[in-house]
Design a protein around this motif. Sequence first.
Motif, PDB file in Angstrom:
ATOM      1  N   ALA A 339       0.832  -1.209   0.000  1.00 22.15           N
ATOM      2  CA  ALA A 339       0.000   0.000   0.000  1.00 22.15           C
ATOM      3  C   ALA A 339       0.867   1.259   0.000  1.00 22.15           C
ATOM      4  CB  ALA A 339      -0.926  -0.009   1.210  1.00 22.15           C
ATOM      5  N   GLU A 340       1.904   1.271   0.839  1.00 22.46           N
ATOM      6  CA  GLU A 340       2.787   2.440   0.911  1.00 22.46           C
ATOM      7  C   GLU A 340       3.465   2.720  -0.427  1.00 22.46           C
ATOM      8  OE1 GLU A 340       4.009   2.014   5.660  1.00 22.46           O
ATOM      9  OE2 GLU A 340       5.345   1.260   4.091  1.00 22.46           O
ATOM     10  N   VAL A 341       3.869   1.660  -1.122  1.00 20.75           N
ATOM     11  CA  VAL A 341       4.529   1.841  -2.420  1.00 20.75           C
ATOM     12  C   VAL A 341       3.586   2.536  -3.400  1.00 20.75           C
ATOM     13  CG1 VAL A 341       5.486   0.634  -4.422  1.00 20.75           C
ATOM     14  CG2 VAL A 341       6.102  -0.104  -2.128  1.00 20.75           C
ATOM     15  N   HIS A 342       2.319   2.150  -3.396  1.00 25.83           N
ATOM     16  CA  HIS A 342       1.345   2.800  -4.282  1.00 25.83           C
ATOM     17  C   HIS A 342       1.238   4.294  -3.980  1.00 25.83           C
ATOM     18  CE1 HIS A 342      -0.053  -1.241  -5.419  1.00 25.83           C
ATOM     19  NE2 HIS A 342      -0.649  -0.644  -6.430  1.00 25.83           N
ATOM     20  N   PRO A 349      -4.317   8.465  -5.026  1.00 21.24           N
ATOM     21  CA  PRO A 349      -4.364   9.841  -4.491  1.00 21.24           C
ATOM     22  C   PRO A 349      -4.007   9.895  -3.009  1.00 21.24           C
ATOM     23  CG  PRO A 349      -6.277   9.410  -5.883  1.00 21.24           C
ATOM     24  CD  PRO A 349      -5.563   8.101  -5.727  1.00 21.24           C
ATOM     25  N   ALA A 350      -3.285  10.930  -2.635  1.00 20.23           N
ATOM     26  CA  ALA A 350      -2.771  11.055  -1.266  1.00 20.23           C
ATOM     27  C   ALA A 350      -3.867  11.211  -0.230  1.00 20.23           C
ATOM     28  CB  ALA A 350      -1.813  12.256  -1.191  1.00 20.23           C
ATOM     29  N   ASP A 351      -5.085  11.613  -0.653  1.00 19.67           N
ATOM     30  CA  ASP A 351      -6.156  11.815   0.325  1.00 19.67           C
ATOM     31  C   ASP A 351      -6.865  10.518   0.716  1.00 19.67           C
ATOM     32  OD1 ASP A 351      -7.378  11.348  -2.076  1.00 19.67           O
ATOM     33  OD2 ASP A 351      -8.806  13.002  -1.927  1.00 19.67           O
ATOM     34  N   ARG A 352      -6.453   9.382   0.124  1.00 18.16           N
ATOM     35  CA  ARG A 352      -7.052   8.099   0.488  1.00 18.16           C
ATOM     36  C   ARG A 352      -6.357   7.545   1.732  1.00 18.16           C
ATOM     37  NH1 ARG A 352     -10.587   6.523  -3.637  1.00 18.16           N
ATOM     38  NH2 ARG A 352     -10.963   8.464  -4.812  1.00 18.16           N
ATOM     39  N   ASP A 353      -7.034   6.629   2.402  1.00 22.01           N
ATOM     40  CA  ASP A 353      -6.522   6.065   3.655  1.00 22.01           C
ATOM     41  C   ASP A 353      -5.620   4.868   3.362  1.00 22.01           C
ATOM     42  OD1 ASP A 353      -6.821   3.989   6.018  1.00 22.01           O
ATOM     43  OD2 ASP A 353      -7.263   5.978   6.854  1.00 22.01           O
ATOM     44  N   VAL A 354      -4.362   4.937   3.792  1.00 20.56           N
ATOM     45  CA  VAL A 354      -3.398   3.887   3.497  1.00 20.56           C
ATOM     46  C   VAL A 354      -3.762   2.568   4.184  1.00 20.56           C
ATOM     47  CG1 VAL A 354      -1.815   4.515   5.362  1.00 20.56           C
ATOM     48  CG2 VAL A 354      -0.932   3.348   3.340  1.00 20.56           C
ATOM     49  N   ASP A 355      -4.305   2.653   5.389  1.00 27.86           N
ATOM     50  CA  ASP A 355      -4.675   1.424   6.107  1.00 27.86           C
ATOM     51  C   ASP A 355      -5.862   0.740   5.428  1.00 27.86           C
ATOM     52  OD1 ASP A 355      -2.724   1.517   8.167  1.00 27.86           O
ATOM     53  OD2 ASP A 355      -3.862   3.124   9.130  1.00 27.86           O
ATOM     54  N   GLU A 356      -6.819   1.524   4.974  1.00 26.01           N
ATOM     55  CA  GLU A 356      -7.966   0.947   4.262  1.00 26.01           C
ATOM     56  C   GLU A 356      -7.510   0.287   2.964  1.00 26.01           C
ATOM     57  OE1 GLU A 356     -12.228   2.335   2.272  1.00 26.01           O
ATOM     58  OE2 GLU A 356     -10.983   3.791   3.360  1.00 26.01           O
ATOM     59  N   PHE A 392      -9.726   2.819  -5.842  1.00 29.20           N
ATOM     60  CA  PHE A 392      -9.100   3.830  -4.986  1.00 29.20           C
ATOM     61  C   PHE A 392      -8.577   5.019  -5.790  1.00 29.20           C
ATOM     62  CE2 PHE A 392      -9.451   0.590  -1.870  1.00 29.20           C
ATOM     63  CZ  PHE A 392      -9.364   1.204  -0.633  1.00 29.20           C
ATOM     64  N   GLY A 393      -8.960   5.109  -7.062  1.00 29.82           N
ATOM     65  CA  GLY A 393      -8.654   6.301  -7.849  1.00 29.82           C
ATOM     66  C   GLY A 393      -7.422   6.223  -8.717  1.00 29.82           C
ATOM     67  N   MET A 394      -6.800   5.036  -8.854  1.00 29.50           N
ATOM     68  CA  MET A 394      -5.616   4.926  -9.714  1.00 29.50           C
ATOM     69  C   MET A 394      -6.043   4.941 -11.174  1.00 29.50           C
ATOM     70  SD  MET A 394      -2.711   1.921  -9.834  1.00 29.50           S
ATOM     71  CE  MET A 394      -1.752   1.618 -11.326  1.00 29.50           C
ATOM     72  N   GLU A 395      -5.375   5.763 -11.992  1.00 32.41           N
ATOM     73  CA  GLU A 395      -5.681   5.824 -13.409  1.00 32.41           C
ATOM     74  C   GLU A 395      -5.081   4.617 -14.124  1.00 32.41           C
ATOM     75  OE1 GLU A 395      -4.648   9.458 -15.280  1.00 32.41           O
ATOM     76  OE2 GLU A 395      -5.774  10.704 -13.872  1.00 32.41           O
TER      77      GLU A 395
END
Length: 510
Positions: A339-342, A349-356, A392-395
């Motif tokens: 998740a962190e690598v993404h 997008p940075a406004d998403r929750d990494v734990d989720e 999660f918003g990845m293009e």
Amino acid sequence: MRGPHNIWRLIRTGATLERTGAMGVVLDAYEAPPLLRAAARILGWPFQWLGDRGDPAMPPATRALTALGPAYIKFGQVLSTRPDLVGADLARQLRVLQDKLPPFGMDEARHAVEAELGRPLDEIYSEFSEPVAAASIAQVHHARLREDGREVAVKILRPGIERAFRRDVDAFYLAATLIEGLSSSFRRLHPSDVIEHFDGVVRAELDLRLEAAAASEFAANTEKDQGFRLPAVQWDLSSRRVMTMDWMDGVPMGDNVALDAAGHDRAVLGERVLQLFLNHALRDGYFHADMHQGNLKVGPDGTIIAYDFGIMGHIDEYTRRVYAEILYGFIRRDYRRVAEVHFEAGYVPADRDVDEFARALRAVGEPIFGMDATRISMGRLLSYLFEVTEKFGMETRTELILLQRTMVVVEGVARSLNPQINIWEIAQPIVQDYIGKNLGPRALARDLTRAAQVMARFGPRLPRLVEQALMRQVAEPKPLRPNRWRAAVIWATIGGAVGAALTLAIGLAG
């Protein structure tokens, strides 16, 4: 582009889709809105008698595209690499499209060779066979060079294929424009961009010099790979419409009976196919993107021989590093790190929750790791990963879709050779080795050296570039926010100073 012939071509296309039952399949795959469904039916239904029936034994989509001709077959094959656009089910249907057509005549082949190479065919070749393979764009002949008796394969474009493709691609552009005008939900899929991508793929395949260049680059990258060979390009006998390569005998990769009869170890071949592909994708960032059984043979000594370099995949070095770390994180089941690598790569997008996001990735990985080892698929993992990251918003990244599609094909080849193959067992050391070489201290030192070389090269020019930018700003003030402009000048000045320092350091080190 919008002449009557293109409109007529679209009417015939709609009629064929309707007559073969493919219209409903396509509309369902795209979840087409009512207005577009109505327009498609109006275009197709009244003219059904104009459409081609196709082969009733085929699924509707492949039946329609095969009936419509070479450009449509090729378009279907390109779309099969884009499940993000057509959906997984339709993409799966399109993968079985057979790129095979009746060959054109020997007189036409002779004329093409002589026109392109500027010499009589009999002066170049002492033997020249009937076609041994014929596809939608070109066909291949087995020949022998008169000069030294070497056996070669001669690939020749179909007569008039460029004009035929141009006509159909123009009609595709018109269809994309009409679709974008009919539905806002379709505009988000950027149909004109899809056609532009297809146009680029086709243009490359219609110039055999580009395929020859791809084969040459691929050969240079893989020359030290054990158990892997490519036929060499004969550049003096190749041109835009004709390509000559060494002929290499071997057993077709898809013929297990013949492989067994020749004494080849299919388990070893299955492992090697996977290892080769992973090395090409990670190590080189340049891989054969059409690596199915029809493009692979096994030589008498067990060497894998690859053919047909019309479709090649490319991944830049940064993306390779990111995805190697993602794969390695899955192998170790370290979903938090994946998740962190993404997030670090800016894919999510940075406004998403990494734990989720990490929990969503666990939902992808754990079911796969719960399977029997012989059923684990890296291609399936990548497919599920793309589904989650999209939510999660990845293009969409086209090069990674091509990687995933090729991974599925390569895994299929490996499992056809050895159904008990363990994908992770083979992948882990390759991914781990790549990470060790490209994400550790040695990689950092290598990156810093490259950065220093670039700065040393451009450092002396930066003060002048800053001055020119300032002069333009004074002469033609632009509505840039002051803080952004100051930041640009500050960083450019710092860059110039760093470049000068690095230039001096490199000079002293030399």
